[in-house]
Design a protein around this motif. Structure first.
Motif, mmCIF file in Angstrom:
data_model
loop_
_atom_site.group_PDB
_atom_site.id
_atom_site.type_symbol
_atom_site.label_atom_id
_atom_site.label_comp_id
_atom_site.label_asym_id
_atom_site.label_seq_id
_atom_site.Cartn_x
_atom_site.Cartn_y
_atom_site.Cartn_z
ATOM 1 N N VAL A 118 1.741 -11.903 -1.314
ATOM 2 C CA VAL A 118 1.766 -10.462 -1.030
ATOM 3 C C VAL A 118 0.619 -10.095 -0.094
ATOM 4 O O VAL A 118 -0.443 -10.710 -0.135
ATOM 5 N N ASN A 119 0.844 -9.078 0.743
ATOM 6 C CA ASN A 119 -0.267 -8.561 1.539
ATOM 7 C C ASN A 119 -0.993 -7.485 0.731
ATOM 8 O O ASN A 119 -0.647 -7.224 -0.429
ATOM 9 N N GLN A 120 -1.992 -6.863 1.330
ATOM 10 C CA GLN A 120 -2.823 -5.931 0.550
ATOM 11 C C GLN A 120 -2.028 -4.771 -0.071
ATOM 12 O O GLN A 120 -2.098 -4.561 -1.285
ATOM 13 N N PRO A 121 -1.275 -4.006 0.736
ATOM 14 C CA PRO A 121 -0.543 -2.890 0.105
ATOM 15 C C PRO A 121 0.482 -3.367 -0.924
ATOM 16 O O PRO A 121 0.728 -2.675 -1.913
ATOM 17 N N GLU A 122 1.055 -4.555 -0.703
ATOM 18 C CA GLU A 122 2.039 -5.070 -1.666
ATOM 19 C C GLU A 122 1.377 -5.411 -2.998
ATOM 20 O O GLU A 122 1.931 -5.151 -4.067
ATOM 21 N N HIS A 160 0.486 -2.224 -4.772
ATOM 22 C CA HIS A 160 1.694 -1.581 -5.304
ATOM 23 C C HIS A 160 2.037 -2.107 -6.703
ATOM 24 O O HIS A 160 2.531 -1.352 -7.549
ATOM 25 N N VAL A 194 -0.061 -0.125 -9.063
ATOM 26 C CA VAL A 194 0.362 1.278 -9.080
ATOM 27 C C VAL A 194 1.655 1.428 -9.879
ATOM 28 O O VAL A 194 1.796 2.314 -10.729
ATOM 29 N N TRP A 235 -3.604 2.701 5.712
ATOM 30 C CA TRP A 235 -2.396 1.879 5.863
ATOM 31 C C TRP A 235 -1.931 1.304 4.531
ATOM 32 O O TRP A 235 -0.805 0.829 4.433
ATOM 33 N N THR A 254 -1.163 3.126 2.219
ATOM 34 C CA THR A 254 -0.217 4.139 1.742
ATOM 35 C C THR A 254 1.151 3.533 1.453
ATOM 36 O O THR A 254 1.863 3.987 0.563
ATOM 37 N N LEU A 255 1.489 2.464 2.183
ATOM 38 C CA LEU A 255 2.760 1.777 1.926
ATOM 39 C C LEU A 255 2.837 1.260 0.492
ATOM 40 O O LEU A 255 3.922 1.095 -0.053
ATOM 41 N N GLY A 256 1.704 0.990 -0.110
ATOM 42 C CA GLY A 256 1.704 0.475 -1.477
ATOM 43 C C GLY A 256 1.205 1.468 -2.508
ATOM 44 O O GLY A 256 1.562 1.389 -3.676
ATOM 45 N N THR A 257 0.368 2.405 -2.072
ATOM 46 C CA THR A 257 -0.254 3.300 -3.050
ATOM 47 C C THR A 257 0.639 4.474 -3.419
ATOM 48 O O THR A 257 0.442 5.084 -4.462
ATOM 49 N N GLY A 258 1.576 4.805 -2.548
ATOM 50 C CA GLY A 258 2.399 5.986 -2.794
ATOM 51 C C GLY A 258 1.680 7.275 -2.419
ATOM 52 O O GLY A 258 2.123 8.364 -2.774
#
Ligand SMILES: [Zn+2]
Lengths: 397, 156
Positions: free
Chosen positions: A27-31, A34, A37, A71, A73-77
Motif C-alpha cells: 500500500v502507498n501512504q494514503p492507502e 485509509h 480510518v 494528498w 485526502t485520498l485515504g483520510t476522507g
C-alpha cells in the motif's frame, strides 16, 4: 500554569489501527492510512458524513513528503472537511489527540477524526532527526535518534549490575506483552533465561544501549474519533472519556549548559501538574493501566519513577517484582509498547488508543484481567516533550 | 562600504542528504507494470459514483468505497482540459523551457492526468485539443514510460 477546565466533556467513540510491520510495500501512504480510518469509522459505526474536522500528523521530513495532509485526502476522507496538520516529533500522535480534545471541548466541532501515521521504511529516520539539532552547536556532534543518557544515569545511581538487569527485565516483560498483541511489529518470544546472553551479546549501539533495548522503525497508522459528551452518548454505548491532558515542553534538546539543566524532568513536571489539578494523590493506586511511550528499555525503566512521582528505587522494585506485567499492580504497556512497534507519527496515538481499548475491555488477546476504570497514556518527543492523557470509564469526577 | 549588520557574522553552509523510497502500493504498481509491459493505460472505476480514476487509486475518497479491483483500460488518446507553459529553468524540471504541462482527460477517464505536451508551439495550445501518448522507447518504471503527449492532428 494557566489552565482552565474543559468547556465540555469529550469522549473517544472510535479507534482504528493498522497492523504494524517493517514493510508495507502493498500500500502507498494514503492507502495505509485509509485502513486505520476505515477501522475507526467501523468501530464507531459512523461515516465520514459524521466527521466535522480531520487532524492529521506525522514526523517532518521522514518520508520526504511535503504537506502529506493534502494528498492523503485520498485515504483520510478529509475532502471538503475542515482540517489541520500537526507535527511535534515523537509526541505527534499525542498532540493530535490533545488537539482533537481541545477542538471538541472548545465547541468548535462536535466530532473530530485524528489520524497519525508513519512509513519509516520509506524514509531515513536519522537523516530527518538530524535536523532537530542546532546547526551551529550540535549538528556535527550528535548521534541521531540514539542515546544512552538513561543508561548512564541509571548505572551511576544503581550500579551496572542492578541497572542493566532492570533494563533487560523491562525489555523481556515488554516482549511478553508484545507476543499477545496481534498488531505488534516485533514480538520475539524472549524468555527470562536469555537475559544474561542479551546483556552480553546484543549488538552495542551507544554506551550501554544495545540493539535489543531499542525500538524498531515501523510502518503503520492509527485513527481515533472524538466527540462531545452529547454526541458521544448518541454515537456510542460506552465512550471512553478524556478527563484531562497536559502537554509540556521545557527542557533543552541537548544538554549544553549542565548547570542550567532542570532538576525536575519534563515527565515528572507534567505528571505532577496533571495529578495536582485532578486531585490525584497516589497515581500508582489510582490508575489501572499505563501505556507509556518508551523508545528504549533504558528509558522505559527510568521513566516509571517520574510518571508515578516515585522516589529512590521504587520504580526498580516494580520492575524486579514484575508488578508492571499484566496482572501486576501497575500493568505497563499491555500492548508491548513502543518496543513492539514504532510508526512514529502514530506511536503516541497508539498509546492512547491502546489505553482506551483497555478501558473498554475489548483490547483483544492482550486485554488485561480485571476492570480498567482509570488509564493514562504518555507521549514523548525527542526534544523532551511530554504529553499525558488521562482516560476514564465513567463520567463521575 | 560594508553593511555593519552583516560584518563579523559567520554563515554555516550545510547539506542534508535525505534519501527516500516510496512504496507505490499494489494499485499504483499495477498501473506502472501494465504501462511498461503492455503499453496500456489503466484506471479504476468507482461503481458508486460511476467515475473512472486515472491514475488509479484504491479508494474513491468521495464514496469511501474500495475500488481497487475495478480495473478498466482507457484510451491513450484524449483532450487537453487545461495547460500552462513553464518558462523558467531549474534542475528539477523535466524539459528545457519553454515547455507545456497539460492536464489531459483520456477517453474513458473522468479525471485528467498531468503530463508534458510536445509537438505544438506553446502559444498554440488550446482547450479541447486532441492529444495522444507517446511511449518512452526505454522503460523507466515510472509514469515517464509515457514520454510525453502530442497532438493527433496539425493544430489549426
Ligand atoms: Zn465514488
Amino acid at each position: 500554569m494557566g489552565f482552565k477546565k474543559k468547556n465540555r466533556h469529550v469522549g473517544i467513540v472510535g479507534i482504528g489501527e493498522t497492523k504494524f510491520s517493517s514493510h508495507r510495500e502493498d500500500v502507498n501512504q494514503p492507502e495505509m492510512i485509509h485502513e486505520a480510518v476505515k477501522d475507526a469509522l467501523e468501530d464507531a459505526g459512523l461515516t465520514m458524513d459524521d466527521i466535522d474536522c480531520v487532524v492529521h500528523g506525522n514526523m517532518e521530513l521522514f518520508e520526504m513528503v511535503h504537506q502529506p495532509d493534502l494528498w492523503h485526502t485520498l485515504g483520510t476522507g478529509a475532502r471538503g472537511k475542515d482540517a489541520f496538520r500537526l507535527t511535534t516529533g515523537g509526541t505527534t500522535g499525542g498532540t493530535l489527540v490533545g488537539a482533537a480534545d481541545n477542538l471538541v471541548a472548545a465547541g468548535m466541532y462536535d466530532t473530530v477524526l485524528a489520524i497519525g501515521f508513519e512509513k519509516l521504511q520509506e524514509g531515513h529516520t536519522t537523516g530527518g532527526i538530524t535536523n532537530m539539532a542546532d546547526p551551529l552547536w550540535a549538528r556535527k556532534l550528535q548521534s541521531g535518534a540514539l542515546t544512552d543518557s538513561a543508561a548512564v544515569k541509571a548505572i551511576a545511581e544503581f550500579g551496572p549490575d542492578r541497572a542493566k538487569k532492570a533494563a533487560m527485565l523491562y525489555r523481556i516483560i515488554m516482549d511478553k506483552h508484545a507476543c499477545l498483541n496481534p498488531n505488534s511489529h516485533r514480538a520475539f518470544g524472549l524468555d527470562w533465561d536469555q537475559m544474561a546472553d542479551l546483556m552480553e551479546n546484543s549488538p552495542p549501539l551507544i554506551g550501554d544501549l544495545r540493539l535489543i533495548h531499542m525500538c524498531s522503525q515501523s510502518d503503520g497508522a492509527c485513527a481515533m474519533i472524538l466527540s462531545s459528551e452529547e454526541k458521544a452518548k448518541q454515537q456510542c454505548d460506552h465512550p471512553v472519556w478524556i478527563r484531562d491532558h497536559i502537554t509540556i515542553h521545557r527542557e533543552e534538546t541537548l544538554n549544553l549548559c549542565v548547570n542550567h539543566y532542570p532538576n525536575e524532568t519534563t515527565h515528572r513536571f507534567a505528571a505532577r501538574h496533571l495529578y495536582e489539578r485532578n486531585g490525584i494523590t497516589d497515581p500508582l493506586d489510582y490508575f489501572d493501566v499505563f501505556e507509556m511511550y518508551d523508545p528504549s528499555a533504558w528509558w522505559g525503566a527510568d521513566w516509571i519513577r517520574d510518571f508515578f512521582l516515585l522516589e529512590g528505587d521504587a520504580h526498580y522494585r516494580l520492575i524486579e517484582e514484575k508488578e508492571i506485567m499484566r496482572g501486576g499492580k501497575m500493568p505497563i504497556n499491555p500492548s508491548g509498547g513502543v518496543l513492539a512497534a514504532n510508526p512514529i507519527g502514530a506511536t503516541a496515538m497508539v498509546r492512547v488508543a491502546e489505553a482506551a481499548k483497555q478501558v473498554r475491555g475489548n483490547a483483544g488477546p492482550h486485554q488485561i484481567p480485571g476492570t480498567v476504570n482509570h488509564a493514562i497514556a504518555s507521549s514523548f518527543g525527542g526534544t523532551m516533550w511530554t504529553i499525558l492523557i488521562m482516560l476514564e470509564k465513567e463520567l463521575n469526577w | 562600504m560594508k553593511n555593519s549588520e552583516e560584518s563579523d557574522s559567520y554563515i554555516i553552509h550545510g547539506k542534508l542528504a535525505l534519501p527516500y523510497t516510496y512504496f507505490a502500493g499494489r494499485t499504483g504498481s499495477t498501473f506502472l507494470t501494465t504501462l511498461r509491459d503492455q503499453r496500456i493505460i489503466m484506471g479504476v472505476k468507482c461503481t458508486a459514483c460511476n467515475r473512472v480514476f486515472v491514475p488509479p487509486r484504491q479508494t474513491c475518497e468521495r464514496c469511501m468505497a474500495d475500488i481497487r479491483s475495478q480495473w478498466v483500460t482507457v484510451e491513450s488518446q484524449g483532450k487537453v482540459v487545461n495547460h500552462t507553459v513553464i518558462r523558467y529553468q531549474d534542475k528539477h524540471l523535466p524539459r528545457k523551457p519553454p515547455f507545456v504541462l497539460a492536464m489531459i482527460l483520456l477517453n474513458g477517464a473522468d479525471t485528467p492526468m498531468t503530463h508534458i505536451l510536445e509537438g505544438v508551439n506553446p502559444d498554440r495550445v488550446v482547450k479541447g485539443m486532441e492529444v495522444a501518448a507517446v511511449f518512452s522507447p526505454a522503460t523507466t518504471n515510472t509514469l515517464l514510460d509515457i514520454d510525453h503527449f502530442e497532438p493527433v492532428a496539425e493544430p489549426p
